[in-house]
Design an enzyme around this catalytic site. Structure first.
Site, PDB file in Angstrom:
ATOM      1  N   ARG A  28      -1.611  -4.371   5.610  1.00  0.00           N
ATOM      2  CA  ARG A  28      -1.643  -5.740   6.332  1.00  0.00           C
ATOM      3  C   ARG A  28      -2.410  -5.951   7.485  1.00  0.00           C
ATOM      4  O   ARG A  28      -2.459  -5.138   8.396  1.00  0.00           O
ATOM      5  CB  ARG A  28       0.027  -5.752   7.196  1.00  0.00           C
ATOM      6  N   GLU A  44       1.017  -5.753  -2.717  1.00  0.00           N
ATOM      7  CA  GLU A  44       2.006  -6.519  -3.242  1.00  0.00           C
ATOM      8  C   GLU A  44       3.085  -6.273  -5.069  1.00  0.00           C
ATOM      9  O   GLU A  44       3.961  -5.977  -5.326  1.00  0.00           O
ATOM     10  CB  GLU A  44       1.543  -8.147  -3.386  1.00  0.00           C
ATOM     11  N   GLN A  49       9.749  -4.162  -6.733  1.00  0.00           N
ATOM     12  CA  GLN A  49      10.981  -3.100  -7.185  1.00  0.00           C
ATOM     13  C   GLN A  49      10.786  -1.978  -6.605  1.00  0.00           C
ATOM     14  O   GLN A  49      11.439  -0.843  -6.775  1.00  0.00           O
ATOM     15  CB  GLN A  49      11.092  -2.569  -8.404  1.00  0.00           C
ATOM     16  N   THR A  50       9.941  -1.504  -5.542  1.00  0.00           N
ATOM     17  CA  THR A  50      10.202  -0.561  -4.316  1.00  0.00           C
ATOM     18  C   THR A  50       9.948  -0.596  -3.048  1.00  0.00           C
ATOM     19  O   THR A  50       9.754  -1.575  -2.713  1.00  0.00           O
ATOM     20  CB  THR A  50       8.546   0.518  -5.409  1.00  0.00           C
ATOM     21  N   LEU A  87       6.420   6.379  -9.484  1.00  0.00           N
ATOM     22  CA  LEU A  87       6.365   4.932  -7.649  1.00  0.00           C
ATOM     23  C   LEU A  87       7.452   4.194  -9.924  1.00  0.00           C
ATOM     24  O   LEU A  87       8.187   2.969  -9.214  1.00  0.00           O
ATOM     25  CB  LEU A  87       4.948   4.326  -7.985  1.00  0.00           C
ATOM     26  N   TYR A  89       8.623   1.625 -13.225  1.00  0.00           N
ATOM     27  CA  TYR A  89       8.760   0.178 -13.316  1.00  0.00           C
ATOM     28  C   TYR A  89       6.600   0.163 -13.904  1.00  0.00           C
ATOM     29  O   TYR A  89       6.057  -0.271 -13.587  1.00  0.00           O
ATOM     30  CB  TYR A  89       8.884  -0.741 -12.878  1.00  0.00           C
ATOM     31  N   TYR A 127       6.274 -14.959  -7.313  1.00  0.00           N
ATOM     32  CA  TYR A 127       6.293 -14.526  -5.857  1.00  0.00           C
ATOM     33  C   TYR A 127       5.433 -13.738  -6.004  1.00  0.00           C
ATOM     34  O   TYR A 127       4.543 -14.305  -5.020  1.00  0.00           O
ATOM     35  CB  TYR A 127       7.351 -13.176  -6.038  1.00  0.00           C
ATOM     36  N   ASP A 145      10.992 -13.629  -1.409  1.00  0.00           N
ATOM     37  CA  ASP A 145      12.193 -12.009  -2.324  1.00  0.00           C
ATOM     38  C   ASP A 145      13.529 -11.891  -2.129  1.00  0.00           C
ATOM     39  O   ASP A 145      13.753 -12.887  -1.464  1.00  0.00           O
ATOM     40  CB  ASP A 145      11.057 -11.104  -1.658  1.00  0.00           C
TER      41      ASP A 145
END
Ligand code: SF4
Length: 363
Positions: A28, A44, A49-50, A87, A89, A127, A145
């Site tokens: 950020r 992002e 999912q994490t 991590l 997926y 998203y 989200d």
């Protein structure tokens, strides 16, 4: 209508709260700094999912190893999958690499600013496109989200269950989204959901939108959003083949590129199915032909839960003496790996569990 409901929620109240309470996150930009679209995109994709806590070390490793989108594009996919291992997926990692290549080759290494151009890139859904548009480019976009859905459901006391109510929550979020500081506003709603309007026990006393919040006034905030009853996850079963060479190396197999854990390495196994496997039947899927008496079934099973099913893996072990390439058909998708070099391979979490299990039971 509750007596103390006095006004509609105001974005400026949330922005003022954000200026005091924003989370400091490695991807950020600090106040006054310009966001780096590559860092925003990378974070992002990882955050899908994490959790933030799980993503931080991965994000920092990726950024230090591949500091630009072009550097990531020129990386070997295997290296990207290996860094991603753990991590979950894994389609995200393959899409990440594919997206980096398209941005590098077709957009001169610069992420497109338009939301629909972002949506056309691999791994970027509505998203993520909206989040990049707002956060990286400071353009108004409706970013929704799970955090934002929760805040909207509570703010407006929406009692219909998820997921059918998603469209309505998005409309509410769109109506509230402001032209003022779009990137900060998007991150502010997410931060509110992550730190104050938390799933189980919202800290309404700390909330800048407490006054207009209907869910709070009705005393039902912590119950929202309501969820439709979950479908039971089925349990699938498989048998892994823990094959050891005389020098201690074990046999690994690369999964097909498409599908679950695509392109990742695994301990070779039977297919995973809803019914149990018989010993003889399972061995027809073993990569090496070994007489049944040489196999030893290791005690216990390895359990792992994927999004749509639970998996239980039995591990059968056998030594492979006098191994020759033709025993496994000289298949390039098989490789012998020494235990101290397993970190060099893209082993997903479930397969790390299998390795741990085999070593724990002393094989
Ligand atoms: Fe969430 Fe409570 Fe704020 Fe309403 S008042 S938005 S329930 S934290």
């Amino acid at each position: 209508m509750p007596a103390n409901k006095t006004s509609n929620p105001q974005p400026k109240d949330l922005l003022a709260w954000y200026d005091r309470h924003r989370r400091r996150l490695p991807w950020r930009a600090l106040p006054g700094q310009t966001a780096d679209p590559y860092a925003v995109w990378l974070s992002e994709i990882m955050l899908q999912q994490t959790t933030v806590a799980a993503v931080k070390p991965y994000f920092e490793r990726f950024l230090s190893r591949w500091p630009t989108v072009s550097a990531l594009a020129s990386a070997d996919l295997d290296d990207v999958l290996t860094e991603w291992a753990g991590l979950g997926y894994y389609a995200r990692a393959r899409n990440l690499h594919a997206c980096a290549n398209i941005v590098t080759d077709e957009h001169d290494g610069v992420f497109p600013k338009a939301e629909d151009a972002l949506l056309a890139l691999p791994g970027i859904g509505p998203y993520t496109a909206a989040a990049i548009t707002a956060i990286a480019f400071g353009r108004k976009a409706v970013v929704v989200d799970g955090n934002v859905e929760r805040v909207m459901a509570r703010l407006y006391a929406v009692e219909e269950p998820m997921p059918n109510v998603k469209g309505q929550l998005k409309t509410l979020a769109a109506n509230l989204t402001t032209d003022e500081r779009p990137g900060d506003y998007a991150q502010a709603v997410m931060d509110l959901g992550a730190t104050v309007c938390t799933p189980k026990s919202p800290s309404c006393v700390l909330c800048p939108w407490q006054k207009p919040c209907l869910g709070h006034h009705l005393g039902i905030a912590s119950e929202l959003p309501r969820k439709a009853p979950k479908k039971e996850r089925p349990t699938r079963r498989g048998i892994c083949f823990w094959l050891t060479r005389s020098d201690g190396a074990i046999l690994l197999h690369r999964r097909p590129t498409r599908g679950l854990l695509g392109g990742m390495m695994e301990i070779p196994s039977t297919p995973w199915r809803n019914s149990s496997w018989g010993k003889e039947e399972a061995k027809t899927h073993a990569p090496v032909n070994i007489t049944q008496s040489k196999w030893r079934s290791l005690e216990g099973v390895v359990s792992h839960t994927f999004t749509h099913f639970h998996l239980e893996l039995q591990v059968d072990a056998a030594p492979v003496a006098n191994w020759r390439a033709k025993d496994i058909g000289q298949d390039k998708d098989f490789v012998w790996a020494h235990l101290d070099a397993l970190g060099d391979f893209a082993l997903p979490s479930v397969m790390r569990k299998v390795v741990k299990h085999a070593l724990n039971v002393g094989y």
